[in-house]
Design an enzyme around this catalytic site. Structure first.
Site, short mmCIF file in Angstrom:
data_model
loop_
_atom_site.label_atom_id
_atom_site.label_comp_id
_atom_site.label_asym_id
_atom_site.label_seq_id
_atom_site.Cartn_x
_atom_site.Cartn_y
_atom_site.Cartn_z
CE LYS A 164 44.51 -5.35 -40.04
NZ LYS A 164 45.03 -5.79 -38.66
NE ARG A 210 41.72 -0.76 -29.54
CZ ARG A 210 42.90 -1.27 -29.25
NH1 ARG A 210 43.37 -0.94 -28.11
NH2 ARG A 210 42.77 -2.90 -29.32
N1 BES Z 1 40.54 -6.24 -36.62
C1 BES Z 1 41.94 -6.81 -36.55
C2 BES Z 1 42.01 -7.36 -35.42
C3 BES Z 1 41.62 -8.75 -36.00
C4 BES Z 1 43.19 -9.36 -35.82
C5 BES Z 1 40.99 -9.88 -35.94
C6 BES Z 1 42.97 -11.05 -36.97
C7 BES Z 1 40.92 -10.52 -37.06
C8 BES Z 1 42.09 -11.24 -36.70
C9 BES Z 1 41.58 -4.90 -35.12
O1 BES Z 1 41.53 -3.50 -35.74
C10 BES Z 1 43.11 -5.04 -34.98
O2 BES Z 1 44.02 -3.81 -35.96
N2 BES Z 1 43.71 -4.79 -34.22
C11 BES Z 1 45.13 -4.53 -33.50
C12 BES Z 1 45.45 -4.09 -32.27
C13 BES Z 1 46.50 -3.20 -32.38
C14 BES Z 1 47.11 -2.45 -33.38
C15 BES Z 1 46.52 -2.48 -30.90
C16 BES Z 1 46.05 -6.27 -33.12
O3 BES Z 1 45.17 -7.16 -32.85
O4 BES Z 1 47.07 -6.65 -33.40
MN MN Z 2 42.44 -3.31 -37.09
#
Ligand code: BES
Ligand code: MN
Ligand code: ZN
Length: 481
Positions: A260, A334
Site C-alpha cells: 500500500k 477474499r
Molecule cells: N483492506 C482493504 C480494503 C480497504 C481499503 C478497507 C480502504 C478500508 C479502507 C483490502 O484488503 C484491499 O486492499 N482491497 C483492495 C482490493 C484490490 C487490490 C483488488 C482495494 O480495495 O483497493
Molecule cells: Mn488489502
C-alpha cells in the site's frame, strides 16, 4: 463488569422510578421550539446549559417536532453524554416521562442507545492531559414506565457494550492484537460463558489444506488462526442448523508485496473490523440468551512482507480445492474468507451464512460513509438483513452479482484470479466469494470497508472503528426468535 477485557470508557445508564438523593445536573430533552423563550431552538442534539440560582439544567434539543425519529433521538442521547464527559460531569439525572410521552418507550430506548454509544473512548494509551477522563453515569427516572424502560435499557446496554467492545478491540494496534494474541484474548473473553472457542492454528490449517488463509498469514511472525465461536442457543435441541457469521480479521493489512501507499496503509489495523463485529455479536447473543444457535468464524491473519510472504503470480490451492492465481497480495481479505466460508459450510451446514469484511476501497467510492454494500444469493436473507439495518440505522444497499462480472476473475493459469482490475471492485469481491458458496446456502456478504472505519467522528461513533454491524446482527438474530 470485572473482566479486564471490558475496561474501556463509556457511559452507564441506570433506570429507576425515582432519582437517588444526590444533587446532580438535571437534563431536559425537548423538541425545538419556534419561540426561543419557550425552549431549545436548535438541531437535534444541540445542548444548552441553563443556570437558575444554584440549579443547573442541561437542555438538549430533539430537533423539529415533526422530524423526531429514532436516529435523532440517538444523536440527542449521544450529545448529552459527550457534553457530560467533556465537562467532567460524573453523574446526571433525567426525567424520562416527557420523552416517553413524546416518542414512546422505543424512542426513549433510542436515546439511551445513543448515550451508551456516544461516550465511548479509546484512551488506554493516552495520559489524561489536564483532567482525568470521566465515564458519565446517567440516572433516568421513568415513573410508572420504569420497569418497562429498565428492561429495554438493560438489553440496550448489553448490545452497546458489545458494540463498544468491537470498537475497542478494533482500535488496538497490530503490535498488540495479532492473530495469535487475538485467539488468546477471545478464549479469555468467553471463559465461563456458553460460547465455546476452538482455535485452529497454522499447523492444523496446513493439515486441512486451507492454502488461502495460510498464504496470507505466512509472511508474518504471527501466523494465521481460524477461530470458531459456537453458541448452542438457549434451550435448543442440538443438531439444528445454526446461523454462521464469518468475519474478515486482517490484524494489519500492509498490502504485502502489492504494498500500500504511505497514505493508504495508515489505519489498516482496522482491517479486522468484520471479525470484531462477529466476536461482539456472539457475546451479545449469549448475554441476551437468544434461542437460535449461532456460530462465529474469525479468519485471522496479518498481511506482511518477508521472504516467507506469498507473492503476485503465486497459485494457491484453497480449502475447497479450487486454485487461485494471485494478481494482488492486497486482495487478501477474499482469500482468508474463501477458506473460512468453505469451512463454515462443510462443518455447520448453515441456515444462513453472513460474512462481514472491510473488503474493498470501492465500497467507499460507491456508497461513502453512509451505507454498506450487501451482496447476496438470497432475496429473503437480503430483506431480513436490510430491514434489521434500517432499524439500527446501520444501513445497507444491495449490489448485483450478475454473471458478466464473474468473467473479470477468470484465471490464466488457475481456476480464478483474486483481482480483475479496478472496475466494479466491490462486486468483484462479491463474485469471488460466491465461487466458494454452495447454491443451497443462503449467503450474504457485507462490505463494511467504509462503515467499519471512519476518518472523522460521527454522531455517536468515534473517529476510527465504529463497531458497525454488531447492532444490526443482533437485531437480525432477534428477528429469528
Ligand atoms: N483492506 C482493504 C480494503 C480497504 C481499503 C478497507 C480502504 C478500508 C479502507 C483490502 O484488503 C484491499 O486492499 N482491497 C483492495 C482490493 C484490490 C487490490 C483488488 C482495494 O480495495 O483497493
Ligand atoms: Mn488489502
Ligand atoms: Zn484488507
Amino acid at each position: 463488569m470485572n473482566n479486564p477485557l471490558l475496561s474501556y470508557q463509556y457511559c452507564t445508564v441506570k433506570v429507576a422510578s425515582q432519582f437517588p438523593e444526590q444533587a446532580m445536573l438535571t437534563i431536559e430533552a425537548a423538541p425545538a421550539a419556534s419561540d426561543p423563550t419557550q425552549g431549545p431552538t436548535g438541531e437535534a442534539g444541540e445542548v444548552m446549559l441553563v443556570r437558575e440560582g444554584s440549579e443547573r439544567r442541561l437542555a438538549v434539543s430533539l430537533g423539529k417536532p415533526e422530524k423526531i425519529n429514532p436516529e435523532t433521538l440517538r444523536q440527542a442521547g449521544s450529545s448529552v453524554v459527550r457534553w457530560l464527559a467533556k465537562n467532567q460531569v460524573e453523574q446526571a439525572r433525567m426525567a424520562m416521562a416527557g420523552l416517553i410521552k413524546l416518542a414512546g418507550i422505543d424512542g426513549a430506548a433510542a436515546f439511551i442507545e445513543g448515550a451508551c454509544l456516544g461516550a465511548f473512548r479509546f484512551n488506554r494509551y493516552k495520559k489524561p492531559k489536564d483532567q482525568p477522563a470521566v465515564s458519565p453515569a446517567l440516572y433516568l427516572a421513568a415513573g410508572e414506565q420504569a420497569a418497562a424502560l429498565a428492561q429495554k435499557a438493560s438489553e440496550i446496554e448489553t448490545i452497546c457494550a458489545a458494540t463498544n467492545l468491537a470498537r475497542d478491540w478494533a482500535h488496538e494496534p497490530a503490535n498488540v492484537i495479532n492473530p495469535v494474541s487475538l485467539a488468546e484474548r477471545v478464549q479469555q473473553l468467553f471463559e465461563g460463558s456458553p460460547v465455546s472457542v476452538t482455535v485452529i492454528d497454522d499447523r492444523q490449517l496446513a493439515e486441512m489444506k486451507a492454502g488461502a488463509i495460510l498464504a496470507v498469514g505466512q509472511g508474518s511472525r504471527t501466523p494465521a488462526r481460524l477461530i470458531i465461536l459456537s453458541y448452542p442457543g438457549q434451550g435448543r435441541r442440538t443438531g439444528e442448523a445454526p446461523v454462521v457469521l464469518v468475519g474478515k480479521t486482517i490484524t494489519f493489512d500492509s498490502g504485502g508485496y502489492s504494498l500500500k501507499s504511505v497514505e493508504g496503509i495508515v489505519g489498516m489495523k482496522y482491517d479486522k473490523g468484520g471479525g470484531m463485529a462477529v466476536i461482539a455479536a456472539l457475546q451479545a447473543a449469549a448475554s441476551l440468551q437468544l434461542s437460535h444457535p449461532l456460530v462465529g468464524v474469525i479468519a485471522a491473519a496479518e498481511n506482511m512482507i518477508s521472504d516467507k510472504s506469498y507473492r503476485p503470480d503465486d497459485i494457491l490451492t484453497t480449502l475447497s480445492g479450487k486454485t487461485v492465481e494471485i494478481v494482488s497480495t492486497d486482495a487478501e481479505g477474499r482469500l482468508v474468507l474463501a477458506d473460512a466460508l468453505t469451512y463454515a459450510q462443510k462443518e455447520f451446514h448453515p441456515k444462513a451464512l453472513i460474512d462481514l469484511a472491510t473488503l474493498t476501497g470501492g465500497a467507499i467510492v460507491a456508497l461513502g460513509y453512509v451505507r454498506a454494500p450487501i451482496l447476496s444469493n438470497n432475496d429473503a436473507l437480503t430483506q431480513a438483513l436490510t430491514s434489521a439495518s434500517e432499524a439500527t440505522h446501520e444501513r445497507l444497499w444491495r449490489l448485483p452479482l450478475d454473471e458478466e462480472y464473474s468473467k473479470l476473475l477468470q484465471g490464466d493459469d488457475g481456476d480464478i484470479k483474486n483481482s480483475g482490475g479496478r472496475e466494479a471492485s466491490t462486486i468483484q469481491g462479491g463474485v469471488f466469494l460466491k465461487e466458494f458458496i454452495e447454491e443451497s446456502t443462503p449467503w450474504a456478504h457485507l462490505d463494511i470497508a467504509g462503515m467499519a472505519m471512519v476518518p472523522k467522528e460521527m454522531p455517536y461513533s468515534p473517529k476510527g472503528a465504529t463497531g458497525f454491524g454488531v447492532r444490526l446482527l443482533v437485531r437480525y438474530l432477534q428477528s429469528l426468535e
